[in-house]
Design a protein around this motif. Structure first.
Motif, PDB file in Angstrom:
ATOM      1  N   ASN A  51      39.678  54.766  40.560  1.00 20.74           N
ATOM      2  CA  ASN A  51      39.298  53.442  40.095  1.00 20.74           C
ATOM      3  C   ASN A  51      37.792  53.471  39.845  1.00 20.74           C
ATOM      4  O   ASN A  51      37.078  54.319  40.403  1.00 20.74           O
ATOM      5  CB  ASN A  51      39.640  52.377  41.136  1.00 20.74           C
ATOM      6  CG  ASN A  51      41.140  52.229  41.331  1.00 20.74           C
ATOM      7  OD1 ASN A  51      41.828  51.656  40.508  1.00 20.74           O
ATOM      8  ND2 ASN A  51      41.653  52.770  42.439  1.00 20.74           N
ATOM      9  N   THR A 159      46.201  43.988  41.118  1.00 24.57           N
ATOM     10  CA  THR A 159      45.139  43.213  40.481  1.00 24.57           C
ATOM     11  C   THR A 159      45.643  42.557  39.197  1.00 24.57           C
ATOM     12  O   THR A 159      45.384  41.376  38.939  1.00 24.57           O
ATOM     13  CB  THR A 159      43.924  44.110  40.178  1.00 24.57           C
ATOM     14  OG1 THR A 159      43.490  44.744  41.382  1.00 24.57           O
ATOM     15  CG2 THR A 159      42.779  43.306  39.597  1.00 24.57           C
ATOM     16  N   ARG A 162      48.279  39.757  40.024  1.00 22.60           N
ATOM     17  CA  ARG A 162      47.629  38.544  40.528  1.00 22.60           C
ATOM     18  C   ARG A 162      46.942  37.781  39.397  1.00 22.60           C
ATOM     19  O   ARG A 162      47.028  36.550  39.312  1.00 22.60           O
ATOM     20  CB  ARG A 162      46.611  38.924  41.607  1.00 22.60           C
ATOM     21  CG  ARG A 162      45.948  37.738  42.282  1.00 22.60           C
ATOM     22  CD  ARG A 162      46.794  37.217  43.400  1.00 22.60           C
ATOM     23  NE  ARG A 162      46.274  35.966  43.923  1.00 22.60           N
ATOM     24  CZ  ARG A 162      46.892  35.213  44.827  1.00 22.60           C
ATOM     25  NH1 ARG A 162      48.064  35.592  45.312  1.00 22.60           N
ATOM     26  NH2 ARG A 162      46.379  34.102  45.247  1.00 22.60           N
ATOM     27  N   VAL A 185      43.573  48.345  34.879  1.00 21.31           N
ATOM     28  CA  VAL A 185      44.037  46.984  35.151  1.00 21.31           C
ATOM     29  C   VAL A 185      44.442  46.292  33.861  1.00 21.31           C
ATOM     30  O   VAL A 185      45.511  45.657  33.777  1.00 21.31           O
ATOM     31  CB  VAL A 185      42.952  46.170  35.888  1.00 21.31           C
ATOM     32  CG1 VAL A 185      43.420  44.719  36.072  1.00 21.31           C
ATOM     33  CG2 VAL A 185      42.635  46.783  37.237  1.00 21.31           C
ATOM     34  N   SER A 251      37.996  40.686  31.825  1.00 17.88           N
ATOM     35  CA  SER A 251      37.299  41.590  32.735  1.00 17.88           C
ATOM     36  C   SER A 251      35.805  41.619  32.482  1.00 17.88           C
ATOM     37  O   SER A 251      35.086  42.365  33.146  1.00 17.88           O
ATOM     38  CB  SER A 251      37.856  43.013  32.585  1.00 17.88           C
ATOM     39  OG  SER A 251      37.642  43.485  31.257  1.00 17.88           O
ATOM     40  N   TYR A 273      38.934  38.721  36.364  1.00 16.04           N
ATOM     41  CA  TYR A 273      39.059  39.610  37.518  1.00 16.04           C
ATOM     42  C   TYR A 273      37.904  40.608  37.594  1.00 16.04           C
ATOM     43  O   TYR A 273      37.862  41.457  38.486  1.00 16.04           O
ATOM     44  CB  TYR A 273      40.392  40.357  37.492  1.00 16.04           C
ATOM     45  CG  TYR A 273      40.556  41.339  36.354  1.00 16.04           C
ATOM     46  CD1 TYR A 273      40.120  42.649  36.471  1.00 16.04           C
ATOM     47  CD2 TYR A 273      41.155  40.954  35.162  1.00 16.04           C
ATOM     48  CE1 TYR A 273      40.257  43.550  35.426  1.00 16.04           C
ATOM     49  CE2 TYR A 273      41.309  41.844  34.114  1.00 16.04           C
ATOM     50  CZ  TYR A 273      40.852  43.141  34.251  1.00 16.04           C
ATOM     51  OH  TYR A 273      40.991  44.025  33.212  1.00 16.04           O
ATOM     52  N   SER A 297      39.893  35.921  40.103  1.00 19.99           N
ATOM     53  CA  SER A 297      41.069  36.618  40.620  1.00 19.99           C
ATOM     54  C   SER A 297      40.657  38.011  41.060  1.00 19.99           C
ATOM     55  O   SER A 297      40.024  38.744  40.308  1.00 19.99           O
ATOM     56  CB  SER A 297      42.148  36.703  39.533  1.00 19.99           C
ATOM     57  OG  SER A 297      43.337  37.254  40.020  1.00 19.99           O
ATOM     58  N   THR A 298      41.009  38.370  42.298  1.00 19.01           N
ATOM     59  CA  THR A 298      40.653  39.696  42.791  1.00 19.01           C
ATOM     60  C   THR A 298      41.796  40.319  43.575  1.00 19.01           C
ATOM     61  O   THR A 298      42.317  39.715  44.515  1.00 19.01           O
ATOM     62  CB  THR A 298      39.385  39.638  43.666  1.00 19.01           C
ATOM     63  OG1 THR A 298      39.088  40.951  44.146  1.00 19.01           O
ATOM     64  CG2 THR A 298      39.550  38.717  44.855  1.00 19.01           C
ATOM     65  N   MET A 299      42.221  41.477  43.146  1.00 14.36           N
ATOM     66  CA  MET A 299      43.335  42.199  43.768  1.00 14.36           C
ATOM     67  C   MET A 299      44.486  41.256  44.097  1.00 14.36           C
ATOM     68  O   MET A 299      44.938  40.512  43.232  1.00 14.36           O
ATOM     69  CB  MET A 299      42.858  43.001  44.974  1.00 14.36           C
ATOM     70  CG  MET A 299      42.052  44.230  44.557  1.00 14.36           C
ATOM     71  SD  MET A 299      41.690  45.409  45.861  1.00 14.36           S
ATOM     72  CE  MET A 299      43.299  46.064  46.244  1.00 14.36           C
TER      73      MET A 299
END
Length: 360
Positions: A51, A159, A162, A185, A251, A273, A297-299
């Motif tokens: 990642n 991620t 969500r 993601v 993003s 995110y 929004s996170t994970m």
């Protein structure tokens, strides 16, 4: 079966010579495999995935980093031993839950949230030949995925789920814009939304990545390096049954609302995110009057990941993999790929061949 006494692992090491900008070292070392306690498993790693977080850790741009810790949040493999007698998980293929502290709460973590790799909470990482992990922190690998594909799933999958499904509330027939296509993601979010029955549009700075996204099922895309991309997106949407966006999965941050305002429906959602373009997002009275919603929004929770994995299995989605490297000793090549940003999908390291192959 004799269990391994040691494991090769990729650990973070402080650079002995000052670098500007900072970029710490990673070294492959031999470490003892801890004795299994009740409630723990020993997983023989089949594959691990990168990642961007690993790059940020080396650049000292990530909090809570511990030198000497094993890197990596994504990993999949086979359970070869358990601290629990007659454990049915032995010989089963699994992937690791990439975080701790968020189990079931629908809104936010129940306790201190931590991500595997590079820190003390939790004190394990996936870039290792063998991993000792809590029994309740693995999930069965869907039968249609091999270990390389499964390693490309967990952190990006939870991620994306969500952001798109929980916070974005994407529904069949909706128009969805996903920005910054090419990373893990964004691509998984695209795959999830397409499987849900939405029409997906994308942005990228690479015409080639836009073309590949269309080949993977997107309706179209625009190059965000072109100042006229909002107008070009509006023209694409006019060709659809509905000419407005319902959801934006973003993003980049910055002026995303200003860019999409004219094509985002009243009450539409922008879910952010990440902030790769800017650490702020502009939210104006114009957006308030249109009842548009901006959500961070996170994970996600372990429950989110389980639900996402069930959806993945039901629709037989295969996470997109850009590069497959051979062995942990090739990790530096993976870091260079991420630094260049030319990947389309996840960068994965194959560690061991699986004991049994999935039925395809």
């Amino acid at each position: 079966m004799s269990l391994p006494a040691t494991t090769k692992a990729l650990v973070l090491q402080k650079s002995p010579t000052p670098k500007k900008p900072a970029y710490d070292d990673v070294v492959l070392v031999d470490r003892p495999v801890p004795e299994l306690k009740t409630g723990e498993l020993l997983v023989k790693t089949g594959a691990v995935a990168f990642n961007h977080r690993e790059v940020w850790i080396r650049k000292r741009m990530y909090p809570g980093v511990v030198f000497g810790s094993v890197l990596g949040a994504d990993g999949a493999g086979t359970v070869i031993a358990s601290g629990t007698k007659d454990d049915p998980l032995v010989n089963k293929r699994v992937f690791l839950t990439p975080s701790r502290g968020w189990d079931n709460d629908p809104v936010a973590p129940e306790s201190i949230f931590g991500i595997l790799g590079g820190g003390a909470n939790p004190p394990i990482g996936t870039f290792s030949e063998y991993i000792v992990v809590e029994r309740d922190q693995v999930i069965a690998t869907p039968s249609h995925l091999n270990d390389v594909q499964a390693a490309a799933w967990p952190l990006g999958g939870v991620t994306a789920w969500r952001a798109a499904m929980v916070n974005g509330e994407v529904q069949p027939g909706q128009n969805v814009l996903i920005t910054g296509i090419g990373g893990g993601v964004a691509l998984i979010a695209m795959q999830l939304c397409i499987a849900k029955g939405a029409s997906v549009y994308v942005t990228s700075g690479s015409p080639e990545k836009i073309q590949r996204a269309v080949q993977a099922g997107a309706k179209g895309g625009v190059n965000y390096k072109d100042q006229e991309w909002p107008a070009q997106l509006a023209s694409l949407l006019k060709k659809s049954i509905r000419s407005q966006l319902d959801v934006v999965v973003d993003s980049g941050g910055g002026d995303v609302l200003g860019k999409v305002s004219r094509v985002l429906k009243p009450g539409g959602r922008v879910v952010c995110y990440g902030m790769t373009a800017s650490t702020t997002i502009t939210f104006t009275m114009r957006d308030v009057l249109k009842n548009q919603k901006l959500l961070g929004s996170t994970m996600g929770s372990r429950r989110d990941l389980i639900e996402a994995t069930n959806f993945l299995a039901q629709h037989r989605i295969v996470p997109l993999v850009s590069h497959v490297l051979d062995g942990l000793e090739s990790a530096e090549e993976g870091f260079e790929i991420l630094k260049r940003g030319d990947q389309f999908g996840k960068v994965v390291i194959k560690v061991h061949e699986p004991q049994s192959r999935p039925k395809l």
